[in-house]
Write a protein that holds these residues in place. Structure first.
Motif, PDB file in Angstrom:
ATOM      1  N   GLN A 261      46.847   3.512 -33.359  1.00 38.71           N
ATOM      2  CA  GLN A 261      45.684   2.658 -33.598  1.00 38.71           C
ATOM      3  C   GLN A 261      45.675   2.324 -35.078  1.00 38.71           C
ATOM      4  O   GLN A 261      45.781   3.212 -35.927  1.00 38.71           O
ATOM      5  CB  GLN A 261      44.383   3.346 -33.202  1.00 38.71           C
ATOM      6  N   ASP A 262      45.557   1.050 -35.365  1.00 42.65           N
ATOM      7  CA  ASP A 262      45.599   0.562 -36.744  1.00 42.65           C
ATOM      8  C   ASP A 262      46.869   1.084 -37.411  1.00 42.65           C
ATOM      9  O   ASP A 262      47.952   0.863 -36.906  1.00 42.65           O
ATOM     10  CB  ASP A 262      44.331   0.955 -37.509  1.00 42.65           C
ATOM     11  N   ASP A 263      46.740   1.816 -38.525  1.00 46.36           N
ATOM     12  CA  ASP A 263      47.945   2.280 -39.212  1.00 46.36           C
ATOM     13  C   ASP A 263      48.281   3.747 -38.925  1.00 46.36           C
ATOM     14  O   ASP A 263      49.118   4.333 -39.584  1.00 46.36           O
ATOM     15  CB  ASP A 263      47.848   2.026 -40.713  1.00 46.36           C
ATOM     16  N   HIS A 264      47.640   4.330 -37.929  1.00 49.10           N
ATOM     17  CA  HIS A 264      47.922   5.707 -37.533  1.00 49.10           C
ATOM     18  C   HIS A 264      48.836   5.727 -36.313  1.00 49.10           C
ATOM     19  O   HIS A 264      48.541   5.091 -35.309  1.00 49.10           O
ATOM     20  CB  HIS A 264      46.626   6.452 -37.205  1.00 49.10           C
ATOM     21  N   LEU A 265      49.936   6.483 -36.409  1.00 52.44           N
ATOM     22  CA  LEU A 265      50.877   6.585 -35.308  1.00 52.44           C
ATOM     23  C   LEU A 265      51.275   8.051 -35.153  1.00 52.44           C
ATOM     24  O   LEU A 265      51.623   8.705 -36.134  1.00 52.44           O
ATOM     25  CB  LEU A 265      52.123   5.743 -35.601  1.00 52.44           C
ATOM     26  N   SER A 266      51.177   8.572 -33.936  1.00 51.99           N
ATOM     27  CA  SER A 266      51.567   9.953 -33.653  1.00 51.99           C
ATOM     28  C   SER A 266      52.533   9.999 -32.483  1.00 51.99           C
ATOM     29  O   SER A 266      52.422   9.219 -31.543  1.00 51.99           O
ATOM     30  CB  SER A 266      50.353  10.816 -33.316  1.00 51.99           C
ATOM     31  N   VAL A 267      53.459  10.942 -32.565  1.00 52.64           N
ATOM     32  CA  VAL A 267      54.389  11.227 -31.482  1.00 52.64           C
ATOM     33  C   VAL A 267      54.259  12.707 -31.166  1.00 52.64           C
ATOM     34  O   VAL A 267      54.318  13.550 -32.066  1.00 52.64           O
ATOM     35  CB  VAL A 267      55.850  10.899 -31.869  1.00 52.64           C
TER      36      VAL A 267
ATOM     37  N   GLU B  64      49.374   9.237 -16.067  1.00 50.80           N
ATOM     38  CA  GLU B  64      49.807   8.567 -17.296  1.00 50.80           C
ATOM     39  C   GLU B  64      49.225   7.154 -17.378  1.00 50.80           C
ATOM     40  O   GLU B  64      48.689   6.746 -18.412  1.00 50.80           O
ATOM     41  CB  GLU B  64      51.333   8.522 -17.311  1.00 50.80           C
ATOM     42  N   ALA B  65      49.312   6.392 -16.277  1.00 54.05           N
ATOM     43  CA  ALA B  65      48.792   5.021 -16.256  1.00 54.05           C
ATOM     44  C   ALA B  65      47.280   4.991 -16.441  1.00 54.05           C
ATOM     45  O   ALA B  65      46.754   4.129 -17.167  1.00 54.05           O
ATOM     46  CB  ALA B  65      49.181   4.330 -14.949  1.00 54.05           C
ATOM     47  N   ASN B  66      46.572   5.910 -15.801  1.00 51.18           N
ATOM     48  CA  ASN B  66      45.113   5.967 -15.941  1.00 51.18           C
ATOM     49  C   ASN B  66      44.700   6.297 -17.368  1.00 51.18           C
ATOM     50  O   ASN B  66      43.768   5.695 -17.916  1.00 51.18           O
ATOM     51  CB  ASN B  66      44.506   6.983 -14.970  1.00 51.18           C
ATOM     52  N   LEU B  67      45.382   7.247 -17.977  1.00 52.35           N
ATOM     53  CA  LEU B  67      45.069   7.629 -19.351  1.00 52.35           C
ATOM     54  C   LEU B  67      45.394   6.495 -20.307  1.00 52.35           C
ATOM     55  O   LEU B  67      44.611   6.182 -21.211  1.00 52.35           O
ATOM     56  CB  LEU B  67      45.844   8.896 -19.731  1.00 52.35           C
ATOM     57  N   LYS B  68      46.525   5.847 -20.086  1.00 52.80           N
ATOM     58  CA  LYS B  68      46.917   4.705 -20.922  1.00 52.80           C
ATOM     59  C   LYS B  68      45.856   3.611 -20.862  1.00 52.80           C
ATOM     60  O   LYS B  68      45.469   3.047 -21.888  1.00 52.80           O
ATOM     61  CB  LYS B  68      48.273   4.165 -20.464  1.00 52.80           C
ATOM     62  N   GLU B  69      45.383   3.324 -19.652  1.00 55.38           N
ATOM     63  CA  GLU B  69      44.357   2.294 -19.466  1.00 55.38           C
ATOM     64  C   GLU B  69      43.057   2.669 -20.181  1.00 55.38           C
ATOM     65  O   GLU B  69      42.430   1.823 -20.819  1.00 55.38           O
ATOM     66  CB  GLU B  69      44.102   2.102 -17.971  1.00 55.38           C
ATOM     67  N   SER B  70      42.657   3.926 -20.104  1.00 53.60           N
ATOM     68  CA  SER B  70      41.413   4.345 -20.768  1.00 53.60           C
ATOM     69  C   SER B  70      41.557   4.256 -22.285  1.00 53.60           C
ATOM     70  O   SER B  70      40.613   3.871 -22.980  1.00 53.60           O
ATOM     71  CB  SER B  70      40.991   5.744 -20.329  1.00 53.60           C
ATOM     72  N   TYR B  71      42.711   4.596 -22.813  1.00 55.36           N
ATOM     73  CA  TYR B  71      42.926   4.448 -24.252  1.00 55.36           C
ATOM     74  C   TYR B  71      42.985   2.979 -24.660  1.00 55.36           C
ATOM     75  O   TYR B  71      42.487   2.605 -25.720  1.00 55.36           O
ATOM     76  CB  TYR B  71      44.199   5.177 -24.694  1.00 55.36           C
ATOM     77  N   GLN B  72      43.579   2.156 -23.834  1.00 53.18           N
ATOM     78  CA  GLN B  72      43.665   0.723 -24.137  1.00 53.18           C
ATOM     79  C   GLN B  72      42.275   0.119 -24.316  1.00 53.18           C
ATOM     80  O   GLN B  72      42.056  -0.717 -25.191  1.00 53.18           O
ATOM     81  CB  GLN B  72      44.427  -0.004 -23.018  1.00 53.18           C
ATOM     82  N   ARG B  73      41.317   0.579 -23.496  1.00 55.44           N
ATOM     83  CA  ARG B  73      39.937   0.061 -23.587  1.00 55.44           C
ATOM     84  C   ARG B  73      39.277   0.357 -24.930  1.00 55.44           C
ATOM     85  O   ARG B  73      38.376  -0.366 -25.340  1.00 55.44           O
ATOM     86  CB  ARG B  73      39.081   0.635 -22.451  1.00 55.44           C
ATOM     87  N   ILE B  74      39.711   1.403 -25.605  1.00 57.23           N
ATOM     88  CA  ILE B  74      39.113   1.723 -26.915  1.00 57.23           C
ATOM     89  C   ILE B  74      40.053   1.356 -28.075  1.00 57.23           C
ATOM     90  O   ILE B  74      39.848   1.784 -29.206  1.00 57.23           O
ATOM     91  CB  ILE B  74      38.682   3.209 -26.998  1.00 57.23           C
ATOM     92  N   GLY B  75      41.072   0.559 -27.771  1.00 55.37           N
ATOM     93  CA  GLY B  75      41.936   0.025 -28.814  1.00 55.37           C
ATOM     94  C   GLY B  75      43.070   0.926 -29.262  1.00 55.37           C
ATOM     95  O   GLY B  75      43.645   0.718 -30.330  1.00 55.37           O
ATOM     96  N   VAL B  76      43.413   1.925 -28.460  1.00 58.45           N
ATOM     97  CA  VAL B  76      44.528   2.811 -28.780  1.00 58.45           C
ATOM     98  C   VAL B  76      45.702   2.431 -27.886  1.00 58.45           C
ATOM     99  O   VAL B  76      45.579   2.416 -26.664  1.00 58.45           O
ATOM    100  CB  VAL B  76      44.155   4.298 -28.563  1.00 58.45           C
ATOM    101  N   LYS B  77      46.817   2.112 -28.506  1.00 64.69           N
ATOM    102  CA  LYS B  77      48.022   1.764 -27.752  1.00 64.69           C
ATOM    103  C   LYS B  77      48.826   3.044 -27.527  1.00 64.69           C
ATOM    104  O   LYS B  77      49.031   3.825 -28.456  1.00 64.69           O
ATOM    105  CB  LYS B  77      48.848   0.739 -28.518  1.00 64.69           C
ATOM    106  N   THR B  78      49.279   3.246 -26.290  1.00 63.54           N
ATOM    107  CA  THR B  78      49.986   4.477 -25.952  1.00 63.54           C
ATOM    108  C   THR B  78      51.249   4.189 -25.152  1.00 63.54           C
ATOM    109  O   THR B  78      51.394   3.120 -24.560  1.00 63.54           O
ATOM    110  CB  THR B  78      49.087   5.420 -25.125  1.00 63.54           C
TER     111      THR B  78
END
Length: 141
Positions: A107-113, A24-38
């Motif tokens: 990311q930006d105005d897109h939010l998914s759960v 989970e932490a590794n995936l979160k970090e990889s998404y953070q690098r491309i501007g996706v908050k998770t």
């Protein structure tokens, strides 16, 4: 190129399907690098009595991880997307226990759960996935 709403939905699904805190932490970090908050959070319990708790946990996790701000609009977007995801598994889960993970991506105005739950009684488990998407006003917008 994948549409942004699909990209964010896929990120939420991937977060919900992680099997360990490390993954989970590794995936979160990889998404953070491309501007996706998770964010992701585990949950287990009886489906009907858990709906409110699951929505609350999703909101708290999204705020804690900086995926949303503490605004009525952001919290409402997470609540709405979570309720949508839960409604997609309702027929399988009604009256049974559920357990698994909630994944959130923005990311930006897109939010998914996304929710990825085992559903069942004793060893007779079913698996279900639910996904909700909402528009959340861009930060500072």
């Amino acid at each position: 190129m994948m549409a942004q709403s699909k990209k964010i939905a896929l990120a939420a699904l991937k977060m919900a399907m992680t099997e360990s805190r490390e993954e989970e932490a590794n995936l979160k970090e990889s998404y953070q690098r491309i501007g996706v908050k998770t964010a992701a959070v585990d949950y287990g319990g009886e489906y009907v009595s858990s709906i409110r708790k699951i929505v609350e946990r999703a909101i708290v996790a999204a705020k804690r991880e900086g995926a949303i701000q503490e605004t009525h609009g952001d919290e409402g977007a997470v609540a709405g997307a979570t309720r949508e995801a839960l409604s997609q598994i309702m027929n399988k889960a009604m009256g049974l226990n559920i357990g698994g993970k909630i994944g959130i991506a923005r990311q930006d105005d897109h939010l998914s759960v996304a929710i990825f739950f085992g559903i069942g009684l004793l060893h007779l488990d079913e698996v279900a996935v639910g996904l909700g998407h909402r528009v959340a006003t861009k930060e500072g917008g």
